[in-house]
Structure formats: structure tokens, C-alpha cells
Design an enzyme around this catalytic site. Sequence first.
Site, PDB file in Angstrom:
ATOM      1  N   THR A  39       0.696  -1.187   0.043  1.00  0.00           N
ATOM      2  CA  THR A  39      -0.048  -0.015  -0.158  1.00  0.00           C
ATOM      3  C   THR A  39       0.838   1.058   0.059  1.00  0.00           C
ATOM      4  OG1 THR A  39      -1.424   1.307   1.162  1.00  0.00           O
ATOM      5  CG2 THR A  39      -0.137  -0.379   2.310  1.00  0.00           C
ATOM      6  N   TYR A  50      -0.860   0.408  10.712  1.00  0.00           N
ATOM      7  CA  TYR A  50      -1.520  -0.159   9.558  1.00  0.00           C
ATOM      8  C   TYR A  50      -0.320  -0.309   8.468  1.00  0.00           C
ATOM      9  CZ  TYR A  50      -3.415  -0.917   4.809  1.00  0.00           C
ATOM     10  OH  TYR A  50      -3.535  -1.379   3.474  1.00  0.00           O
ATOM     11  N   GLU A 102       0.070   3.714   1.795  1.00  0.00           N
ATOM     12  CA  GLU A 102       0.168   4.245   3.166  1.00  0.00           C
ATOM     13  C   GLU A 102       1.743   3.963   3.767  1.00  0.00           C
ATOM     14  OE1 GLU A 102      -2.126   5.789   4.736  1.00  0.00           O
ATOM     15  OE2 GLU A 102      -1.594   5.694   6.868  1.00  0.00           O
ATOM     16  N   LYS A 144       2.365  -3.343   7.022  1.00  0.00           N
ATOM     17  CA  LYS A 144       2.189  -3.476   5.681  1.00  0.00           C
ATOM     18  C   LYS A 144       3.650  -3.291   5.154  1.00  0.00           C
ATOM     19  CE  LYS A 144      -2.089  -4.478   4.418  1.00  0.00           C
ATOM     20  NZ  LYS A 144      -2.321  -5.570   3.151  1.00  0.00           N
TER      21      LYS A 144
END
Length: 343
Positions: free
Chosen positions: A128, A152, A130, A156
Amino acid sequence: MSNNKKALITGVTGQDGAYLSQLLLSKGYEVYGTARRGASEKFSRLEYLGIKNKINIIDFDLLEISNINKVVDKIRPTEIYNLAAQSFVPTSFDLPILTSDINAMGTLRLLEAILHIDKNIKFYQASTSEMFGKVKKIPQDEETLLHPRSPYGVSKAFAHYATINYRESYDIFACSGILFNHESPLRGHEFVTKKIAKTLSKIKLGSDEILSIGNVDAKRDWGYAGDYVNAMWLMLNHNIADDYIVSMGINNSVKDFINQCLKILNIDYEWQGEGVNAKVLNKHNNKVIVKVDPKFFRPAEVDSLIGDPSKIKKILKWQPEYTFDKLVAEMVNFELDHPNIIF
Ligand code: NAP
Ligand code: F7E
């Protein structure tokens, strides 16, 4: 029509799981999709696409190694798409350890299963944008240093590097797709695009609701989920395993997304105030229809993301079909037609 390819999709009940299943079924795959047992039904996306009965649903949880091993051994898929995750960023601040156990350790459990059961299984990891967080380069590409800003994003980043490590150490065909935000009518209701499209459409249809929103200045590189699942398939069906950015290369703010929805809905509006005092007035009746609520602010924000998709366009010839305007129009029109469906 069968091509002898068997895909195992973890997280088949989610947005991407639904579109990826639809794509792989259209290509003749036998599709196995994993779901966690719950107290209520959760197949509404697959049912909406009319494909629930074409998928073999398997009980599965990324937290349980014995279950993962059993499922991989029993199905012996040719490809695994690891889409399962605790994917909502705010929840990761409340449940950081659970989020890491699912997203980081869960991915490692799956890689270990492949290593010990069948090294020929191809593996796709749902990485991601992110992970870029406090960005080190604009636009972000495959070489940009990571600086995640949420549990998160951190979880990841672990899974991203684990995927690369198992490819380099054990010669597993493992790819990490670094996907920027992708949306659709099937997007979960708490993500900002769905929340905006749904609430403003309800207001257009006569509701008295107000859209309470967080940071309207945050910028995201938004694309269409249907285009992005095609990128996942292209990665596993190329002759070399590698990592790719998947993005549109254009970003917009949350405010831009609101404005575009209001334009499509033909609502005459005006922004007033700044920061936490910002609000939107419906000029037709002087009612406030959007207001900022700090409860939606995050402990650390990702201010602006924009990806460079040159590599995937050049090597895998990936080409998205949707523009930002087409995506927003499809999401709004879906809400006007189906105001009572909640994913
Ligand atoms: P989503 O709608 O939130 O779906 C997540 C899926 O994971 C659901 O099927 C969920 O099952 C499942 N899941 C959660 N915890 C699990 C566990 N412990 N064991 C097994 N399954 C579990 O996510 P999405 O938007 O489709 O995204 C798919 C993947 O891409 C995710 O890994 C996400 O982090 C990543 N990603 C998404 C975007 C995006 O913009 N959408 C961008 C980059 C990366 P339940 O139905 O039981 O909750
Ligand atoms: O927030 C701002 C918020 O929750 C986007 C996941 O799929 O994409 C997604 O993560 C932005 C943020 O997505 C509200 O602060 C303002 O800056 O829709 P979102 P996300 O956090 O970018 C990435 C790529 C993933 O991998 C994730 O799994 O919008 N924002 N007001 C708001 N966000 C929400 N949710 N709700 C608000 O009211």
C-alpha cells in the site's frame, strides 16, 4: 471454460476480493476465496456481482497457522492473492497489535506455508501507498524510502519486505503490488470516498443528515478498484516476479472529492470558514450539509500521496480505464440508485 489455474484469494469478502474474483472467473480460473466465520452474512459484494455461487468459499483466518497450512495444502492453488487485512487506518491506531498480527505476521505465515508446502505457488501481496506516509519523494516510485505514519502502514511495510525477502531467499515467485487508494461502489462504508458519496447522495434524496468529516486537505491518488485488480493479475502472469506501483499519477484532496460529488448531484453550494470551522452550505436552502469534526482526525496524518505508475505501464502494459471524474460519477450514481445497500 477452464485454464487449469486455481487461485486462492484471501479476503474475498472485501472490495478487491470481489472484483478480483470476477476478473479471474472471466479468465477461466477455478476460484477459492477465504472468509472468516462471523455471526452474520458477509457476502453482499459477491452477491451484488452475481458470483457468490461460482466461488468456493473456504473458512480461513490469517491469525491461525494450522488453518493456513491446511488450506494451502488441501487446495494447492497455482496462485495466491493475499488481500486479507485489517485495512482501516483509524482502527489500526486502536488495535495496533491485532492489526500487525493479521497484516504482518499473517503474511509471513502464508509465505512459510508456501515455502514448506509448494514453492511453485505464485504469491501476490497487497502492499500500500500508506507505507510512504511522510513522503520522501514526489511522486513516489518503487525505490522511494518508506516512512509509514500508522500501525497499519508499519504492518504493511513488514509484509512488503517479507515478500521481497522470500523471493530473494527462496526463489518464490512473490510480487508486491504497492497500490494507491482505489475505490468503487463496493468500497467499505467507513472509507472517505464512500462516506462522502453516500451521505451527499442521501442529502440530495431529501435526508436531513450532515456529512461530518475529518481532514479535508488530505490528498490522495484515487483510482478505480476494477482497474487495480487487473494490475494484480498482470504481476503474477509476467515471466519475472517484481514489485510495482499502481496509481493514476494524479492526486486530489478530500475537499475536491466533496466538490466533485456536489457538482454531479447538481447541488449549489458554498464553503465557509477554515480548518475545524470549515463547513459547506446548501445555497438552495441555507442548510449546513458538511461540517468538520476533529474526531475524524488521526494521531498522525498522511498529508499527500501521489504515485508514479511508469514501471507497470511500461513493463506490464497496464492501462487504467477510469478517470477520477468517471470514478466519482459511478460512486454517486450507485448511491442514488441503491441508497439502502451498505457494504
Ligand atoms: P477490505 O475491503 O477491508 O477487505 C479486507 C478483507 O480481509 C476482508 O475480506 C476481511 O474479512 C479480510 N480479513 C480481515 N482480517 C482477516 C483475518 N484475520 N483473516 C482472514 N481474513 C481477514 O480491503 P480492500 O479495500 O479490498 O483491500 C484489499 C487489500 O489491499 C487489503 O490488504 C488492503 O490492506 C490492501 N490495500 C487496499 C487499498 C485500497 O485502496 N482499497 C490500497 C492499497 C492496499 P471480513 O469480511 O471478515 O472482515
Ligand atoms: O482516508 C481523510 C483521512 O480512510 C483517506 C485504505 O484502503 O487507502 C486507504 O487508507 C483520507 C485520509 O483511506 C475522513 O484522514 C477525512 O487522509 O479513505 P481513507 P486511507 O487512510 O488513505 C490505503 C492506500 C490503504 O491501503 C488502506 O487500506 O481521508 N479523511 N475525513 C477521512 N477518512 C475517513 N475514513 N473518514 C473521514 O471522515
